[in-house]
Design an enzyme around this catalytic site. Structure first.
Site, short mmCIF file in Angstrom:
data_model
loop_
_atom_site.label_atom_id
_atom_site.label_comp_id
_atom_site.label_asym_id
_atom_site.label_seq_id
_atom_site.Cartn_x
_atom_site.Cartn_y
_atom_site.Cartn_z
N GLU A 50 -62.29 -21.06 101.40
CA GLU A 50 -63.51 -20.91 100.59
C GLU A 50 -63.53 -19.58 99.85
OE1 GLU A 50 -65.23 -24.01 103.50
OE2 GLU A 50 -64.44 -22.02 103.94
N THR A 51 -64.17 -19.62 98.69
CA THR A 51 -64.48 -18.45 97.90
C THR A 51 -65.97 -18.47 97.59
OG1 THR A 51 -62.27 -18.32 96.90
CG2 THR A 51 -64.07 -17.28 95.69
#
Length: 300
Positions: A50-51
């Site tokens: 995830e970002t």
């Protein structure tokens, strides 16, 4: 309007106190002018599970808005991005002053309360409370799950516990296994899902009891999210916490420790907690530490 040609970012390892373990997370600041497609492209460039893009809050009472992307899509909620972002905001002095802080992150699933604690060793611990209470669904039959996971039906727990769909914002198939050895042998046969997508979820959270009371080992596979295997999954942890609390005859505050990512060489520790009163779950939480390992600028 922010200049999107130069964006500040930080990389953290989440659900750990040791660099190069836990679950990596990228957090990007200054992307108010970015399109959805541009955010997705940046998340694909980082290629982490995830970002997060930290933006001005849109909900009253929230500190910031957090948009969460896997390499292939945006999520309404995720645990390690929430915990990691909260720890980072505290470390940067953006969450207020003091050793104990209460903030709210504005996420697609809704407002997510987070309690942050700073310790004397300079490590930060954050614990989120889910925006939605657990809901449950039907998992595929044990023989189908075993086939998809490269296991035998005898490896799955179907007596004291049983596979079940569960969600606190992101749905998972929860798959209890009879041994740590079976957990280590599991290999998701992603090609077998192509013609038979599960109704509840195409993400799988496997878990098995350890010899230590209240401690479980877990693994997570989510090919549709662009995540072959994840070293620490807060959204799955709270789904499992809701399931365990729902099945437990005990009332009050129920706690477990999850050890995930061991098979990947990225050991992670997640603390989960549910509060149950009069047979109803009224709160589900997951917490952990995070360490910042990199900071820099995206030149776009």
């Amino acid at each position: 309007m922010s200049n999107s040609s130069a964006l500040q970012y930080h990389v953290l390892d989440v659900f750990t106190d040791t660099p190069l373990t836990g679950n990596p997370l990228a957090v990007v600041f200054g992307g108010e002018s970015l399109s959805d497609a541009r955010m997705q492209a940046i998340a694909a460039e980082f290629n982490l599970s995830e970002t997060v893009f930290v933006l001005p809050a849109t909900r009253p009472g929230a500190l910031v808005r957090a948009r969460i992307f896997t390499p292939t899509l945006e999520l309404p909620f995720a645990g390690h991005p929430t915990v990691g972002t909260a720890c980072l905001l505290a470390d940067l002095g953006l969450a207020g002053e003091g050793e104990a802080l209460d903030i709210v992150l504005d996420e697609k699933v809704g407002p997510v309360p987070v309690r942050i604690r700073k310790s004397a060793d300079a490590l930060t611990y954050a614990e989120l409370t889910t925006a939605v209470l657990p809901s449950f669904g039907e998992a595929p039959p044990a023989e189908v799950l075993a086939d998809w996971l490269g296991l035998s039906v005898a490896d799955l727990e179907t007596d004291a516990d049983a596979p079940r769909g569960a969600s606190c914002g992101v749905p998972y198939n929860l798959v209890p296994l009879r041994s740590i050895e079976a957990l280590g042998r599991a290999r998701l046969q992603a090609h077998k899902l192509a013609g038979a997508r599960p109704v509840w979820s195409s993400s799988f959270y496997l878990y098995a009891a350890t010899h230590q009371y209240g401690v479980l080992r877990s693994r997570m596979f989510a090919p549709d999210l662009g995540v072959g295997e994840d070293p620490a999954t807060g959204s799955a942890a709270v789904a499992l916490c809701g399931h365990l609390a729902d099945r437990s005859p005990t009332e009050g505050v129920l706690r477990w420790t999850l050890l995930q990512g061991v098979e990947m060489g990225r050991p992670s520790r997640l603390q989960i907690q549910a509060e149950k009163r009069d047979g109803r779950i009224i709160a589900v939480k997951v917490g952990g530490q995070a360490v910042r390992i990199a900071s820099g600028t995206l030149n776009l």
